[in-house]
Design a protein around this motif. Structure first.
Motif, PDB file in Angstrom:
ATOM      1  N   GLU A   1       0.817  -1.029   0.041  1.00 41.90           N
ATOM      2  CA  GLU A   1       0.002   0.013  -0.017  1.00 41.90           C
ATOM      3  C   GLU A   1       0.914   1.257  -0.049  1.00 41.90           C
ATOM      4  O   GLU A   1       0.420   2.312  -0.675  1.00 41.90           O
ATOM      5  N   ASP A   2       2.092   1.331   0.886  1.00 38.97           N
ATOM      6  CA  ASP A   2       2.886   2.315   0.685  1.00 38.97           C
ATOM      7  C   ASP A   2       3.335   2.768  -0.386  1.00 38.97           C
ATOM      8  O   ASP A   2       3.503   3.813  -0.793  1.00 38.97           O
TER       9      ASP A   2
ATOM     10  N   TYR B   1       2.129   2.383  -3.546  1.00 39.35           N
ATOM     11  CA  TYR B   1       0.952   3.019  -4.120  1.00 39.35           C
ATOM     12  C   TYR B   1       0.821   4.421  -3.607  1.00 39.35           C
ATOM     13  O   TYR B   1       0.790   5.302  -4.620  1.00 39.35           O
ATOM     14  N   TYR B   2       0.793   4.613  -2.382  1.00 39.62           N
ATOM     15  CA  TYR B   2       0.358   6.185  -1.983  1.00 39.62           C
ATOM     16  C   TYR B   2       1.871   7.041  -2.254  1.00 39.62           C
ATOM     17  O   TYR B   2       1.573   7.992  -2.546  1.00 39.62           O
ATOM     18  N   SER B   3       3.047   6.482  -2.148  1.00 40.63           N
ATOM     19  CA  SER B   3       4.065   7.108  -2.280  1.00 40.63           C
ATOM     20  C   SER B   3       4.644   7.411  -3.758  1.00 40.63           C
ATOM     21  O   SER B   3       5.433   8.444  -4.023  1.00 40.63           O
TER      22      SER B   3
ATOM     23  N   GLU C   1       4.776   9.354  -7.093  1.00 44.49           N
ATOM     24  CA  GLU C   1       4.635  10.501  -7.299  1.00 44.49           C
ATOM     25  C   GLU C   1       4.158  10.719  -8.739  1.00 44.49           C
ATOM     26  O   GLU C   1       4.600   9.953  -9.665  1.00 44.49           O
TER      27      GLU C   1
ATOM     28  N   LYS D   1       0.640   4.841 -12.372  1.00 43.10           N
ATOM     29  CA  LYS D   1      -0.114   4.882 -11.208  1.00 43.10           C
ATOM     30  C   LYS D   1      -0.877   3.855 -11.179  1.00 43.10           C
ATOM     31  O   LYS D   1      -1.338   3.174 -10.342  1.00 43.10           O
TER      32      LYS D   1
ATOM     33  N   VAL E   1      -9.062   3.353  -2.967  1.00 46.92           N
ATOM     34  CA  VAL E   1      -7.990   4.542  -3.390  1.00 46.92           C
ATOM     35  C   VAL E   1      -7.851   4.539  -4.689  1.00 46.92           C
ATOM     36  O   VAL E   1      -7.198   5.453  -5.243  1.00 46.92           O
ATOM     37  N   GLN E   2      -8.103   3.292  -5.469  1.00 45.34           N
ATOM     38  CA  GLN E   2      -7.881   3.155  -6.886  1.00 45.34           C
ATOM     39  C   GLN E   2      -8.940   3.979  -7.705  1.00 45.34           C
ATOM     40  O   GLN E   2      -8.764   4.383  -8.694  1.00 45.34           O
TER      41      GLN E   2
ATOM     42  N   GLU F   1      -8.414   7.743  -9.077  1.00 46.01           N
ATOM     43  CA  GLU F   1      -7.439   8.067 -10.149  1.00 46.01           C
ATOM     44  C   GLU F   1      -7.950   6.979 -11.289  1.00 46.01           C
ATOM     45  O   GLU F   1      -7.552   7.572 -12.439  1.00 46.01           O
TER      46      GLU F   1
END
Length: 306
Positions: free
Chosen positions: A123-124, A126-128, A130, A146, A195-196, A199
């Protein structure tokens, strides 16, 4: 007992079934040879397809090892062919269950999969990741990347499946995605992570049409534009960028292995087989980490080959 009417006696019917399930011609040829050997064994022992049960199948496995001097891996290949043949007979309505469904001959100890990532680490990533850039085209490409990364770390999608994805396979209102099958994997429907969604919506409504104009895709229905080689390039670039966020990152396969192992902590073996798109349960068993000498309850109980 009446002898079963076997559509498989007509090579055309069985071969069509294999072709429909995206097996290559070379694989079909090998499967036909294996089933020919199996039928010869049935005839030699006076058995019909309907009389085959688990015990008889273990005798066939023993015959292959002792009389034919097959190694365990070769015996398992023969048994997988038999399982597929019985899947075909079930598909034709000739039988109701598959006696080869759970049969695997245990061999050497499975190698422990190392350098895995936890769900939190995935998960990190994906969140990280840029996506900002001063150039419009590169910003769009980063958002596309992404989106691809999300499929990699949440659904464990392979590059070939990514290549076959189409826009219509997304069910954003339901929060799901239909992943198409390939020669080596089964189709399945998986949940999208919340979270997907945002985007993916931005990608569908703005980024994808923009990229279509820029790279001249024509009327391609692909969700992620590009040839298979180009998609391998995209995923390779993503892996390279991920190393900035986590030094453990080394390959696309590592991410997929991590996802499957994490799934096995939450779901049973059959559920994970479906989620991973594995054709065979043995493919999923390779990811079991708890007790590698006891991968499957059936194999724990029956040890026909010593």
């Amino acid at each position: 007992m009446n002898k079963l009417k076997v559509c498989g006696d007509s090579p055309r019917g069985y071969e069509y079934y294999l072709t429909k399930n995206q097996y290559s011609q070379s694989t079909i040829t090998v499967h036909n040879l294996r089933i020919k050997r199996f039928k010869s064994w049935l005839k030699m022992y006076g058995l019909t397809e309907t009389q085959l049960d688990y015990g008889s199948l273990l005798q066939y496995a023993k015959y292959l090892q002792t009389e034919k001097s097959y190694q365990r891996s070769s015996v398992n290949n023969e048994l997988r062919a038999v399982k597929l043949y019985y899947d075909y007979l079930i598909d034709q309505g000739e039988i109701g269950n598959n006696p080869a469904e759970q049969v695997t001959i245990r061999g050497a100890r499975t190698k422990v999969i190392s350098n895995l990532l936890s769900e939190e680490e995935l998960e990190d990533l994906y969140y990280s990741y840029e996506i900002g850039h001063h150039d419009t085209f590169f910003k769009a490409a980063k958002l596309r990347d992404k989106v691809v990364l999300g499929f990699m770390v949440f659904q464990g999608i392979t590059a070939v499946e990514l290549y076959r994805l189409q826009e219509e396979y997304l069910q954003l209102r339901k929060g799901k995605i239909d992943i198409p099958g390939t020669r080596r994997s089964n189709s399945r429907t998986l949940k999208l992570q919340p979270v997907q969604i945002m985007e993916l919506m931005d990608y569908l409504h703005e980024t994808r049409p923009y990229l279509a104009r820029k790279i001249n895709t024509g009327n391609s229905e692909q969700l992620i534009y590009g040839s298979l080689d180009q998609l391998h390039t995209i995923t390779g670039r993503i892996i390279k960028n991920l190393k900035k966020y986590n030094r453990k990152i080394c390959s696309y396969g590592q991410l997929r292995s991590s996802i499957i192992v994490n799934w096995l902590k939450r779901y049973n073996l059959r559920q994970v087989q479906y989620m991973a798109g594995h054709r065979y349960i043995s493919s999923t068993e390779k990811y079991v980490q708890d007790d590698l000498e006891n991968l499957h309850e059936i194999v724990n109980t029956f040890h026909p080959l010593k």
